[in-house]
Design an enzyme around this catalytic site. Structure first.
Site, mmCIF file in Angstrom:
data_model
loop_
_atom_site.group_PDB
_atom_site.id
_atom_site.type_symbol
_atom_site.label_atom_id
_atom_site.label_comp_id
_atom_site.label_asym_id
_atom_site.label_seq_id
_atom_site.Cartn_x
_atom_site.Cartn_y
_atom_site.Cartn_z
ATOM 1 N N ARG A 1 -11.600 -10.147 -1.217
ATOM 2 C CA ARG A 1 -11.434 -9.357 0.028
ATOM 3 C C ARG A 1 -11.074 -7.908 -0.336
ATOM 4 N NH1 ARG A 1 -6.876 -6.283 2.209
ATOM 5 N NH2 ARG A 1 -7.024 -6.286 4.454
ATOM 6 N N VAL A 2 -11.762 -6.977 0.300
ATOM 7 C CA VAL A 2 -11.457 -5.558 0.122
ATOM 8 C C VAL A 2 -10.963 -5.019 1.454
ATOM 9 C CG1 VAL A 2 -12.462 -3.284 -0.337
ATOM 10 C CG2 VAL A 2 -13.124 -5.253 -1.744
ATOM 11 N N GLY A 3 -9.851 -4.305 1.420
ATOM 12 C CA GLY A 3 -9.289 -3.757 2.651
ATOM 13 C C GLY A 3 -9.761 -2.337 2.904
ATOM 14 N N ASP A 4 -8.966 -1.614 3.685
ATOM 15 C CA ASP A 4 -9.330 -0.242 4.058
ATOM 16 C C ASP A 4 -9.050 0.772 2.964
ATOM 17 O OD1 ASP A 4 -6.577 -0.904 4.464
ATOM 18 O OD2 ASP A 4 -6.302 0.871 5.712
ATOM 19 N N THR B 1 -1.788 2.762 6.098
ATOM 20 C CA THR B 1 -1.300 1.550 5.456
ATOM 21 C C THR B 1 -1.105 0.510 6.562
ATOM 22 O OG1 THR B 1 1.052 2.111 5.689
ATOM 23 C CG2 THR B 1 -0.038 2.885 3.692
ATOM 24 N N GLY B 2 -1.085 -0.749 6.165
ATOM 25 C CA GLY B 2 -0.922 -1.804 7.161
ATOM 26 C C GLY B 2 -2.180 -2.644 7.254
ATOM 27 N N HIS B 3 -2.466 -3.132 8.451
ATOM 28 C CA HIS B 3 -3.560 -4.097 8.622
ATOM 29 C C HIS B 3 -4.924 -3.424 8.396
ATOM 30 C CE1 HIS B 3 -6.129 -6.953 11.059
ATOM 31 N NE2 HIS B 3 -5.493 -7.756 10.223
ATOM 32 N N GLY B 4 -5.510 -3.695 7.244
ATOM 33 C CA GLY B 4 -6.702 -2.972 6.818
ATOM 34 C C GLY B 4 -7.893 -3.146 7.734
ATOM 35 N N THR C 1 0.811 -1.224 0.000
ATOM 36 C CA THR C 1 0.000 0.000 0.000
ATOM 37 C C THR C 1 0.842 1.270 0.000
ATOM 38 O OG1 THR C 1 -1.646 -1.130 1.364
ATOM 39 C CG2 THR C 1 -1.935 1.247 1.120
HETATM 40 N N1 GLY Z 1 -4.025 -1.649 4.083
HETATM 41 C C1 GLY Z 1 -4.135 -2.457 2.950
HETATM 42 C C2 GLY Z 1 -4.984 -3.614 3.125
HETATM 43 O O1 GLY Z 1 -5.244 -4.054 4.229
HETATM 44 O O2 GLY Z 1 -5.428 -4.137 2.124
#
Ligand code: GLY
Length: 364
Positions: free
Chosen positions: A238-241, A261-264, A210
């Site tokens: 899967r869709v993230g943040d 960025t990181g854990h969505g 990201t």
């Molecule tokens: N931050 C990117 C994702 O989790 O996809």
């Protein structure tokens, strides 16, 4: 309902006439913008955005509005095959298919555009910008997003590079001791695999890439963009943040701009970027706003499997922010060797600065 109709030609002419008025939207004077304040334009981005912030500032100096400058900047990592968390060469989902998410937001008009689970298009941020410009909707997904991109002339191509294919196969072969796959002993000799292990280590194969970029023009107007190939080897669809307005990005030219960025999933649950902007609206500096939001993320991390033995979140999340005075800041849940962010100001070269953080591990 008025907001449900599509634009007629007459509306379009009226809209075009209004565009000049939009360009002239009056905003409150920036509280902290003084002659001695930080130089603007300024762009702030994740660590992988050093070249992107430089280009975004150049574009704003040449007259581009911040959201356009942000999209121009992130096109660099989107097109770079060595940037395996974004665009071309991004790591694929669990089926070996590259699915990209991106969003843009203009903090002056308060409009946004986004695409999610988009395949075969190298520059999803540019597609998101067209969604904002050419539709009265915000988020297009999957096949619909691809049709929209095709209609706007974006070329289709295979985004899976040989390096990303090999890394995906390594993950698949090592994912479980209970399936049919066996690790290939020759893999460790492979230069692409060695490259990946040098970048990301060999024990944890599922970070997220990201890039987020927030741009602040000389007059304090703001725009931002986030683009990603998402969590490495994610479940298909899967869709993230990143493409979710309020989570992966948010801006308001009266206040500031932010993104993550990181854990969505951690960011989605706490609506991270919007929360950062609201903390800045209350008077916090960009760095303090990022830290306060991460405290909330930590507090919202309640299930045991998401926490370490000390009750802290296992996953990392980075937040980045700029206020309309041009002050910048960033923070991470966990300090690591990669906890830096990119900043470029008018008249200066881009630089990496250290992120603030909530926690630091005893052993790196
Ligand atoms: N931050 C990117 C994702 O989790 O996809």
């Amino acid at each position: 309902m008025p907001e449900e109709r599509t634009l007629t030609r007459r509306d379009l002419i009226a809209t075009t006439a209004k565009a000049a008025a939009v360009a002239a939207i009056a905003l409150p004077a920036a509280k902290a913008a003084t002659a001695a304040g930080p130089a603007r334009p300024v762009a702030v981005a994740s660590r992988n955005g050093l070249a992107a912030v430089k280009l975004a500032v150049e574009r704003m100096l040449a007259g581009a509005v911040p959201v356009n400058a942000a999209v121009a900047g992130v096109a660099i990592p989107e097109g770079d095959p060595d940037e395996v968390g974004v665009g071309y060469g991004g790591l694929p989902n669990e089926d070996g298919v590259v699915q990209l998410d991106a969003a843009v937001m203009d903090g002056t008009t308060m409009r946004a555009g986004a695409v999610a689970a988009l395949e075969r298009i190298k520059h999803p941020a540019a597609v998101a910008l067209e969604v904002m410009r050419h539709t009265n909707r915000i988020l297009l997904v999957g096949e619909g997003a691809l049709k929209f991109a095709r209609a706007h002339g974006f070329p289709e191509e295979n985004l899976l590079t040989e390096r990303s294919r090999k890394i995906w196969l390594l993950w698949k072969e090592n994912a479980s001791g209970k399936d049919d796959w066996l690790p290939d002993p020759k893999e460790v000799e492979d230069p692409d695999i060695r490259w990946f292990i040098e970048q990301y280590g060999d024990s944890y194969f599922r970070p997220a890439g990201t890039i987020h970029l927030s741009a602040c023009a000389a007059d304090g107007r703001l725009g931002c963009c986030t683009t990603t190939s998402g969590l490495f080897f994610k479940v298909s669809g899967r869709v993230g943040d990143s493409p979710l307005v309020g989570c992966g990005l948010y801006c308001d030219s009266e206040v500031g701009s932010a993104g993550g960025t990181g854990h969505g999933e951690s960011n989605i649950i706490s609506v991270g970027a919007h929360t950062v902007v609201e903390f800045m609206r209350q008077g916090k500096s960009p760095e303090a706003a990022c830290l306060a939001t991460l405290e909330r993320v930590a507090g919202n991390t309640r299930l045991a499997y998401l926490k370490d033995e000390a009750g802290r979140p296992k996953n990392n999340l980075y937040l980045y922010a700029v206020n309309r005075a041009g002050e910048v800041g960033s923070a991470a849940i966990w300090a690591t060797a990669r906890s830096q962010y990119a900043v470029c100001r008018a008249g200066s070269e881009p630089q990496l600065l250290d992120c603030a953080y909530l926690y630091k591990r005893e052993k790196a």
